[in-house]
Write a protein that holds these residues in place. Sequence first.
Motif, PDB file in Angstrom:
ATOM      1  N   THR A 191       8.762  -0.864  -3.142  1.00 13.59           N
ATOM      2  CA  THR A 191       7.690  -1.852  -2.911  1.00 13.59           C
ATOM      3  C   THR A 191       7.168  -2.495  -4.194  1.00 13.59           C
ATOM      4  O   THR A 191       6.238  -3.304  -4.147  1.00 13.59           O
ATOM      5  CB  THR A 191       6.493  -1.265  -2.131  1.00 13.59           C
ATOM      6  OG1 THR A 191       5.689  -0.447  -2.969  1.00 13.59           O
ATOM      7  CG2 THR A 191       6.945  -0.463  -0.907  1.00 13.59           C
ATOM      8  N   SER A 228       2.224   5.317   3.517  1.00 13.33           N
ATOM      9  CA  SER A 228       3.577   4.954   3.927  1.00 13.33           C
ATOM     10  C   SER A 228       4.278   6.108   4.612  1.00 13.33           C
ATOM     11  O   SER A 228       4.812   5.973   5.715  1.00 13.33           O
ATOM     12  CB  SER A 228       4.385   4.500   2.712  1.00 13.33           C
ATOM     13  OG  SER A 228       5.744   4.302   3.039  1.00 13.33           O
ATOM     14  N   LEU A 275       2.633   4.438   7.931  1.00 10.24           N
ATOM     15  CA  LEU A 275       2.286   3.039   7.641  1.00 10.24           C
ATOM     16  C   LEU A 275       1.444   2.449   8.777  1.00 10.24           C
ATOM     17  O   LEU A 275       1.708   1.371   9.302  1.00 10.24           O
ATOM     18  CB  LEU A 275       3.543   2.199   7.395  1.00 10.24           C
ATOM     19  CG  LEU A 275       3.328   0.904   6.591  1.00 10.24           C
ATOM     20  CD1 LEU A 275       2.891   1.207   5.174  1.00 10.24           C
ATOM     21  CD2 LEU A 275       4.585   0.039   6.574  1.00 10.24           C
ATOM     22  N   ASN A 291      -0.219   0.035  -1.807  1.00 15.37           N
ATOM     23  CA  ASN A 291      -0.800  -0.918  -0.864  1.00 15.37           C
ATOM     24  C   ASN A 291      -1.657  -2.011  -1.468  1.00 15.37           C
ATOM     25  O   ASN A 291      -2.235  -2.819  -0.730  1.00 15.37           O
ATOM     26  CB  ASN A 291      -1.593  -0.162   0.212  1.00 15.37           C
ATOM     27  CG  ASN A 291      -0.683   0.362   1.306  1.00 15.37           C
ATOM     28  OD1 ASN A 291       0.079  -0.387   1.905  1.00 15.37           O
ATOM     29  ND2 ASN A 291      -0.744   1.663   1.563  1.00 15.37           N
ATOM     30  N   GLN A 294      -1.158  -5.572  -0.168  1.00 10.35           N
ATOM     31  CA  GLN A 294      -1.564  -6.020   1.161  1.00 10.35           C
ATOM     32  C   GLN A 294      -2.480  -7.238   1.155  1.00 10.35           C
ATOM     33  O   GLN A 294      -2.799  -7.770   2.219  1.00 10.35           O
ATOM     34  CB  GLN A 294      -2.231  -4.881   1.941  1.00 10.35           C
ATOM     35  CG  GLN A 294      -1.239  -3.883   2.496  1.00 10.35           C
ATOM     36  CD  GLN A 294      -1.784  -3.128   3.675  1.00 10.35           C
ATOM     37  OE1 GLN A 294      -2.613  -3.618   4.434  1.00 10.35           O
ATOM     38  NE2 GLN A 294      -1.313  -1.907   3.860  1.00 10.35           N
ATOM     39  N   ARG A 332       7.583  -8.300  11.970  1.00 14.56           N
ATOM     40  CA  ARG A 332       7.014  -7.293  12.866  1.00 14.56           C
ATOM     41  C   ARG A 332       6.988  -7.783  14.315  1.00 14.56           C
ATOM     42  O   ARG A 332       7.337  -7.034  15.243  1.00 14.56           O
ATOM     43  CB  ARG A 332       5.607  -6.908  12.394  1.00 14.56           C
ATOM     44  CG  ARG A 332       5.593  -6.042  11.133  1.00 14.56           C
ATOM     45  CD  ARG A 332       4.177  -5.591  10.786  1.00 14.56           C
ATOM     46  NE  ARG A 332       3.324  -6.742  10.497  1.00 14.56           N
ATOM     47  CZ  ARG A 332       3.204  -7.305   9.296  1.00 14.56           C
ATOM     48  NH1 ARG A 332       3.888  -6.817   8.278  1.00 14.56           N
ATOM     49  NH2 ARG A 332       2.413  -8.337   9.105  1.00 14.56           N
ATOM     50  N   GLY A 339       2.835  -1.472  10.250  1.00 12.84           N
ATOM     51  CA  GLY A 339       2.733  -2.114   8.950  1.00 12.84           C
ATOM     52  C   GLY A 339       1.728  -3.240   8.942  1.00 12.84           C
ATOM     53  O   GLY A 339       1.049  -3.512   9.936  1.00 12.84           O
ATOM     54  N   LEU A 378       4.562  -5.486   4.467  1.00 16.25           N
ATOM     55  CA  LEU A 378       5.139  -4.166   4.688  1.00 16.25           C
ATOM     56  C   LEU A 378       5.412  -3.923   6.169  1.00 16.25           C
ATOM     57  O   LEU A 378       4.628  -4.338   7.027  1.00 16.25           O
ATOM     58  CB  LEU A 378       4.196  -3.076   4.179  1.00 16.25           C
ATOM     59  CG  LEU A 378       3.873  -3.099   2.678  1.00 16.25           C
ATOM     60  CD1 LEU A 378       2.699  -2.187   2.386  1.00 16.25           C
ATOM     61  CD2 LEU A 378       5.090  -2.694   1.859  1.00 16.25           C
ATOM     62  N   PHE A 379       6.516  -3.236   6.458  1.00 12.24           N
ATOM     63  CA  PHE A 379       6.759  -2.804   7.833  1.00 12.24           C
ATOM     64  C   PHE A 379       7.572  -1.522   7.837  1.00 12.24           C
ATOM     65  O   PHE A 379       8.278  -1.211   6.875  1.00 12.24           O
ATOM     66  CB  PHE A 379       7.465  -3.890   8.662  1.00 12.24           C
ATOM     67  CG  PHE A 379       8.904  -4.144   8.304  1.00 12.24           C
ATOM     68  CD1 PHE A 379       9.941  -3.514   8.990  1.00 12.24           C
ATOM     69  CD2 PHE A 379       9.250  -5.025   7.286  1.00 12.24           C
ATOM     70  CE1 PHE A 379      11.263  -3.745   8.669  1.00 12.24           C
ATOM     71  CE2 PHE A 379      10.570  -5.282   6.956  1.00 12.24           C
ATOM     72  CZ  PHE A 379      11.593  -4.630   7.649  1.00 12.24           C
ATOM     73  N   ARG A 380       7.461  -0.781   8.920  1.00 13.32           N
ATOM     74  CA  ARG A 380       8.230   0.452   9.091  1.00 13.32           C
ATOM     75  C   ARG A 380       8.576   0.605  10.566  1.00 13.32           C
ATOM     76  O   ARG A 380       7.709   0.425  11.432  1.00 13.32           O
ATOM     77  CB  ARG A 380       7.451   1.669   8.596  1.00 13.32           C
ATOM     78  CG  ARG A 380       8.237   2.965   8.715  1.00 13.32           C
ATOM     79  CD  ARG A 380       7.511   4.154   8.123  1.00 13.32           C
ATOM     80  NE  ARG A 380       8.185   5.392   8.476  1.00 13.32           N
ATOM     81  CZ  ARG A 380       7.755   6.601   8.172  1.00 13.32           C
ATOM     82  NH1 ARG A 380       6.627   6.747   7.477  1.00 13.32           N
ATOM     83  NH2 ARG A 380       8.431   7.678   8.544  1.00 13.32           N
ATOM     84  N   ALA A 407       8.345   2.690   3.873  1.00 17.01           N
ATOM     85  CA  ALA A 407       7.961   1.294   4.059  1.00 17.01           C
ATOM     86  C   ALA A 407       9.049   0.356   3.575  1.00 17.01           C
ATOM     87  O   ALA A 407       9.641   0.557   2.515  1.00 17.01           O
ATOM     88  CB  ALA A 407       6.665   1.012   3.314  1.00 17.01           C
TER      89      ALA A 407
END
Length: 460
Positions: free
Chosen positions: A76, A231, A235, A264, A267, A356, A374, A378-380, A423
């Motif tokens: 990240t 994360s 997340l 983070n 963000q 997302r 997320g 960021l996404f998971r 993440a």
Amino acid sequence: MPVDRGGTSSNTTTGFEVVGQRSKDSFARARLVFPDGTSRVTIERNPEPLYLERGAGSYVFDVDGRRFLDLNCNFTTLIHGHAFPPVVEALSHQLQRGSCFANPTKGEIELAELLCGRIPQVHRVRFVNTGTEAVLFAVKAARAFTGRSKIAKIEGAYHGAYDWVEVSQAARPDNWGDFAAPKSIATYRGMPDGVLEEVLVLRFNDVEGARRLLTLHARDLAAVVLDPMPSRGGLTAPKSEFVAAIQEAARSNGILVIADEVLNLRQGFQGSAARYGLVPDLVTMGKIIGGGLPIGAIGGREDVMEVFNASAGPPLLPQGGTFSANPLSMTAGLVSMRHLDHAAFDHLETLGNIVRDGIAQAIEKRGVSLCVTGAASLFRIHPMKLPPNDYREAYLSPGGASVMKELTRFFAANGIILPYGAASALSTPMTRADAEIIVEVFAGFLDSNQGKMDVIEVQT
């Protein structure tokens, strides 16, 4: 839209050899000099690691000449992608003037001024070299300020390689203890029992548990360390009432709140604490503030940061480092952060929403037991039907782990590096087309593996 792999195009596929021969040859050499063939435990293997030769923008190129869209971004860090031209130019200029000095430089003042002017509650700053160091010194600062030794942290949250914040970062169902009173679990063999006794473990988003445990142990607690969106913990966004409970219990009992923004901070323009209404006493930063070079920073209230003040004699907390505030990291960080304006964050937010929302729609359309969490860039993806609220709910079952390994391999086979169990990060050079490709490849995975989805053990 077809996926481009280094100048060639094809539809989503699994017939692509993820690790090329030159990567395999490199790993064979590496095993002769490193304990397990790598120098970081976080390196992923399929079964060998992918060796990279260079990066440009949102893409990386391996030693076999293949191109991959990079969703790892060095865990990240690279919010502007690879070889960001303004940073490259500034570093080239600075290298000709010197790489490090024993004396301070104007660059550290300028980067500190930017952080103090942008991040709420950051009134003073100290620079270090890593996120681990930032958290380490923030914890020490809280101890020096309060005169107390214990800390509280969130189960499963990662805060670097400092014994006290490593506690319970890898707890398992067979040892993590009761829901209402999580155990302090050692992360490595030989971790001192005294460390475990000095750490109170909380569950993320457990409102009543946090309030009760913090109040119960208040007289011994120097600080509670909180990543606003852990994360490794899933997340998942914090509940507003959870943030309120942490702050109320801390303020009422003289406990400092440390916001770990190392990951983070990306963000938003002011970071994730501001996004979720957290008002910390200390903030730890790293990753994006270094422009791709090693960095860490501790910031916070002026009175708390006075523990570092050595102008009138020995400070309550001595802190230094040979490469702390080195001019290369200061230069790269300043240029990178100046380019992270509101427009850049709006762009990243838009891309994140496309990814997302697209993944969520693909899941809903096919009725499979996966979900996505997320925020911002960021996404998971999780192998479970409902988004997890905390580390325990995000913990992978054997079936879920198998699906996630297949998912990361499928993405790699289609020219995208997707982190396993962590993440995924977007970067400013990415385009709407890149975001749509991510969604397309994910949908391709679902269509190619529909029969395997039943191995997922839905966790409750």
